[in-house]
Scaffold this motif. Structure first.
Motif, short mmCIF file in Angstrom:
data_model
loop_
_atom_site.label_atom_id
_atom_site.label_comp_id
_atom_site.label_asym_id
_atom_site.label_seq_id
_atom_site.Cartn_x
_atom_site.Cartn_y
_atom_site.Cartn_z
N MET A 64 69.07 3.39 -22.33
CA MET A 64 68.38 2.14 -22.64
C MET A 64 68.64 1.07 -21.58
SD MET A 64 66.73 2.74 -25.43
CE MET A 64 66.32 1.24 -26.28
N GLY B 28 76.12 14.79 -24.69
CA GLY B 28 75.93 15.60 -25.89
C GLY B 28 75.97 14.77 -27.16
N ARG B 29 76.08 13.45 -27.02
CA ARG B 29 76.02 12.59 -28.21
C ARG B 29 74.92 11.56 -27.98
NH1 ARG B 29 82.08 10.73 -27.90
NH2 ARG B 29 81.53 9.35 -29.64
N PRO B 30 73.67 12.00 -28.09
CA PRO B 30 72.54 11.16 -27.71
C PRO B 30 72.50 9.80 -28.41
CG PRO B 30 71.80 13.15 -28.83
CD PRO B 30 73.24 13.33 -28.54
N LEU B 31 72.83 9.81 -29.71
CA LEU B 31 72.72 8.53 -30.42
C LEU B 31 73.79 7.54 -29.97
CD1 LEU B 31 71.69 9.55 -34.02
CD2 LEU B 31 70.31 8.54 -32.20
N ASP B 32 74.98 8.06 -29.71
CA ASP B 32 76.04 7.18 -29.20
C ASP B 32 75.66 6.62 -27.84
OD1 ASP B 32 77.25 7.99 -31.41
OD2 ASP B 32 79.03 8.85 -30.49
N TRP C 196 72.36 0.70 -24.58
CA TRP C 196 71.62 -0.48 -25.00
C TRP C 196 72.53 -1.72 -24.90
CZ3 TRP C 196 70.68 -3.68 -29.60
CH2 TRP C 196 69.46 -4.36 -29.51
N LEU D 79 72.77 6.22 -26.69
CA LEU D 79 71.67 5.27 -26.87
C LEU D 79 72.21 3.87 -27.19
CD1 LEU D 79 68.55 6.02 -29.01
CD2 LEU D 79 69.78 3.93 -29.38
N LEU D 80 73.12 3.82 -28.16
CA LEU D 80 73.68 2.52 -28.54
C LEU D 80 74.49 1.92 -27.40
CD1 LEU D 80 74.85 2.95 -32.22
CD2 LEU D 80 73.04 1.51 -31.34
N GLN E 284 72.83 -10.56 -19.72
CA GLN E 284 73.54 -11.83 -19.84
C GLN E 284 74.27 -12.15 -18.53
OE1 GLN E 284 72.88 -13.60 -22.59
NE2 GLN E 284 73.89 -15.33 -21.66
N THR F 59 65.35 -10.66 -18.07
CA THR F 59 64.87 -9.75 -19.11
C THR F 59 63.69 -8.88 -18.66
OG1 THR F 59 63.52 -11.54 -19.95
CG2 THR F 59 65.61 -11.17 -21.05
N ILE F 60 63.42 -8.80 -17.36
CA ILE F 60 62.23 -8.04 -16.96
C ILE F 60 62.33 -6.57 -17.35
CG2 ILE F 60 61.51 -9.49 -15.04
CD1 ILE F 60 62.64 -7.27 -13.20
N ARG G 249 71.91 -13.61 -16.23
CA ARG G 249 71.62 -14.97 -16.66
C ARG G 249 72.73 -15.91 -16.21
NH1 ARG G 249 70.34 -13.81 -22.00
NH2 ARG G 249 68.21 -13.30 -21.45
N ASN H 239 60.35 -5.41 -20.23
CA ASN H 239 58.90 -5.26 -20.08
C ASN H 239 58.52 -3.82 -19.74
OD1 ASN H 239 58.71 -7.97 -20.44
ND2 ASN H 239 58.43 -8.46 -18.28
N TYR H 240 59.45 -3.10 -19.15
CA TYR H 240 59.08 -1.79 -18.60
C TYR H 240 59.68 -0.60 -19.34
CZ TYR H 240 57.64 -4.74 -14.69
OH TYR H 240 57.04 -5.70 -13.91
#
Lengths: 435, 302
Positions: free
Chosen positions: B37, B98-102, B108, B104-105, B116, B226-227, B119, B230-231
């Motif tokens: 992410m 091997g832990r895709p959801l972890d 992200w 992902l978080l 930030q 934050t561009i 920024r 957009n993508y």
């Protein structure tokens, strides 16, 4: 099986995160900048007609020799791009007032909250400011969505909000003072000016949400009444970054003017790609209502030179008050910073509230509201007056042309401050638009 | 005729931009299965590299050299994004394979941190990047049909990056090792390949390409903290449609989406066009869940 449970545990917070980010990703209505607060000297005096009458029963907002006021803007998330500078201006005004002894003899103590570009957060923080901090008033908000989220809170707890940004009108809350322009102080006169000076065939381009759609509804009624012609109407999703097709459509429609209500990042993409397609401001007039000095810096002034904007204030506006305002803003926050319309409106809001409180001799919301009626203030944009009937302010309309250095040259102004008319009641053609 | 030509070119151009933003992800997500992410933030890093290099050229080098800043910016964008990608992989991602959801978080979160950070360093408002003067203007094909040089440049850049990636992945030793590890990690390890190192370098290359994309996007789009947001959705869409794990699929996916998007946008509106594209993709994935080009590999089952 074990894997299942693990999956479930994670999917919920993730979905939550996505929802939050989706909300945060929407709505940019213009712009502003970063911060590094430092104390400064006190310039720019408010020549407000204030008469103290001293009876102030001390509400909880006054602790010792100070009065708390709330500031709520997005300091993180997509809207930080615009709102941080407005907060800076509000803090500057508070500092200047404090240097002159505060309001009613009390120092103003700002409580700053981060709305985080998330509308429910705005409502939540507003509630916190009113019920926990017991602030005397609140300055803040930018997007209409954030204002609409806070409105019920202010009405329920009888708070007072000063909202500093031009907006789509059609609203009049007894608990909100609107220091930005309503439609008849920006969009309506801009369209009139365009029809008179630039041509009858107008193309409407905007971001796909409430402000552009409401604004365009008004413009379409106005075009119909004034003999204008609608060449096309197009909305793009917020954050849209490829305008090649839209530009081809505009070329095919051959309008005299493009009226641009795009917001945020999309403006950058649109103007860069417009120039690349070989279309300059000489070939096609555009008038934007969401591009001010701050945005011009981020787009790159060379892409904007010659294009038109409509606001009530520019950094170049020639008043003595503006000179002091720009000087102290730059002194406090850095020489490379610029001021623009919403920044000025935030600054003015603080002075107007202070003047109203002085006149009321109290921080009580009902008394301040009553006292605010008809208060005049020599703002950087010129004289502004609070309209007692609708709590908007009289503002001078200015059409400007963007220059290659990112500043805006005034081409036309309304001569005198225009009376705010959020529901466009005084315009025959606008009958039936209101809600 | 003129309109059709313009729209055809626009479609091609949109496809090339989509491909550019998706190529890095085709590696980190497509090959490595990290639901990355933070990909958008690597694009942002590339964009800010262009801004930085421009600032340096403006402040400390003679005026006449200014136009030379862009190639340098492309290099710096790659290098910087590569370095940060390497750091991220070593410090975080490698614990999450091997832990895709972890992952992902975690990525992200990393994306938010990077936003930030940008920024804080550069300020919340967008910054402006002046494109080099040799990219101003456009190629006039006929009256009313102008192909902007910037869009042509991006087309060429995408072709170049694609070629370089192809050569690296399919024609070099390092690429062979990479494919071996991605297809069958245990077997590759048995044969003496340092899978750790291959992972790190692969992730860094994916990030670096995202950086190049960011630098190229400064020519036509905004530059702000934050561009990336957009993508990111478009990038995932392209990779998923193309078929996870296939470079050719990513290219085909980008072309398909770009062309359809331009066509629908012309025929309806920008918002509706996007909805129609999404509908097409959903319908297509119902029919072929593996995307345009399915990979036959055992690693997918595991």
């Amino acid at each position: 099986m074990r894997r299942r449970g693990w999956l479930k545990r994670w999917i919920v917070p993730f979905a939550l995160c996505l929802t939050l980010s989706a909300c945060g990703g929407s709505n940019n209505e213009g712009g502003a900048s970063p911060s590094s607060p430092e104390p400064s000297s006190p310039p720019a005096s408010p020549s407000a007609t204030a008469s103290a009458s001293g009876e102030a029963s001390p509400p909880a907002s006054e602790s010792g020799g100070a009065v708390k006021v709330g500031i709520i803007h997005s300091l993180s998330g997509t809207m930080a791009i615009s709102e941080v500078s407005v907060r800076d201006a509000e803090l500057l005004a508070i500092e200047e007032l404090n240097a002159k002894g505060g309001v009613l003899g009390k120092k103003i103590e700002p409580v700053v909250e981060d709305g985080a570009s998330d509308w429910p957060t705005f409502a939540e923080k507003a509630r916190k400011l009113l019920s926990e901090d017991k602030v005397a008033t609140v300055f803040g908000g930018w997007t209409s969505a954030s204002r609409k989220a806070m409105l019920p809170v202010f009405e329920e707890l009888n708070g007072l909000l000063w909202y500093p940004v031009q907006y789509e009108g059609m609203e009049m809350s007894p608990n909100i003072f609107y220091t930005g322009a309503t439609t008849n102080q920006q969009i309506v006169p801009a369209v009139d000016w365009l029809l008179e000076n630039k041509g009858k065939k107008v193309y409407l381009l905007g971001s796909d949400y409430v402000f552009p759609q409401t604004a365009n509804k008004i413009i379409k009624a106005q075009l119909k009444a004034k003999g204008g012609e609608l060449a096309g109407e197009e909305y793009t999703p917020l954050g849209h970054t490829d305008y090649s097709t839209i530009i081809a459509k505009i070329q095919a429609a051959k309008p005299d003017v493009v009226f641009n209500t795009l917001n945020g990042d999309s403006n950058v993409a649109f103007f860069k790609q417009l120039k690349d397609a070989g279309i300059s401001s000489k070939d096609l007039t555009t008038l934007s209502v969401s591009i001010a000095e701050e945005e011009a810096r981020g787009i790159g002034p060379e892409f904007l030179a010659g294009h038109l904007v409509a606001w009530n204030y520019y950094q170049t506006t020639d008043t003595p008050e503006n000179k002091t305002f720009v000087d102290s803003f730059k002194k406090k926050y850095g020489a490379d910073r610029v001021t623009d319309d919403p920044i000025e409106a935030g600054y003015v809001a603080v002075y107007l509230w202070a003047a109203a409180a002085e006149k009321a001799g109290s921080f009580d919301v009902a008394k301040v509201k009553e006292a605010a009626k008809g208060i005049e203030f020599n703002a950087p944009e010129g004289k502004v007056t609070i309209d007692g009937d609708n709590q908007h302010i009289y503002k001078t309309v200015r059409i400007g042309e963007l220059q290659a250095d990112g500043q805006i040259k005034e081409l036309w102004n309304s001569g005198s401050p225009v009376k705010p008319d959020p529901y466009l009641k005084t315009y025959d053609w606008a009958a039936g638009l209101g809600g | 005729m003129a309109l059709w030509l313009t729209q055809l070119f626009n479609g091609l151009s949109v496809s090339s931009i989509l491909l550019l933003i998706a190529l890095g992800l085709a590696i980190t997500f497509g090959l490595m299965r990290v639901i990355n992410m933070a990909h958008g933030e690597f694009i942002m890093i590339g964009a800010y590299s262009a801004y930085l290099v421009q600032k340096i050229f403006q402040s400390s080098l003679p005026q006449g050299w200014f136009d030379a800043y862009y190639p340098l910016a492309l290099l710096l964008a790659f290098a910087l994004a590569f370095a940060i990608g390497l750091l991220l992989e070593t410090a975080l991602i490698r614990f999450l394979y091997g832990r895709p959801l972890d992952s992902l978080l975690a990525t992200w979160g990393v994306g938010l941190v990077l936003q930030q950070l940008a920024r804080t360093i550069f300020g919340a408002p967008n910054v402006g990047v002046t494109s080099p003067s040799w990219l101003d203007g456009g190629l006039r094909i006929m009256t009313g049909v102008v192909f902007p040089y910037k869009r042509l440049f991006i087309l060429a850049l995408v072709a170049l990056v694609l070629l370089a990636m192809y050569l690296y992945i399919y024609r070099s030793d390092a690429g062979r090792r990479m494919r071996a590890v991605m297809q069958n990690r245990d077997m590759a390890a048995c044969l003496g390949i340092s899978t750790r190192r291959v992972d790190a370098v692969t992730f860094a290359i994916g990030s670096g390409i995202a950086g190049v994309a960011g630098c190229a996007l400064t020519l036509i789009g905004p530059i702000g903290p934050t561009i990336g947001t957009n993508y990111i959705v478009d990038a995932f869409m392209v990779v998923v449609l193309g078929g996870v794990g296939k470079l050719i699929g990513t290219a085909a996916g980008a072309l398909g989406i770009g062309m359809l998007n331009t066509l629908f946008e012309w025929g309806s509106t920008a918002s509706l066009g996007k909805v129609l594209v999404f509908l097409c993709i959903v319908a297509f994935l119902q029919w072929k869940p593996m995307g345009l080009f399915a990979v036959r590999s055992r690693s997918l089952d595991g």
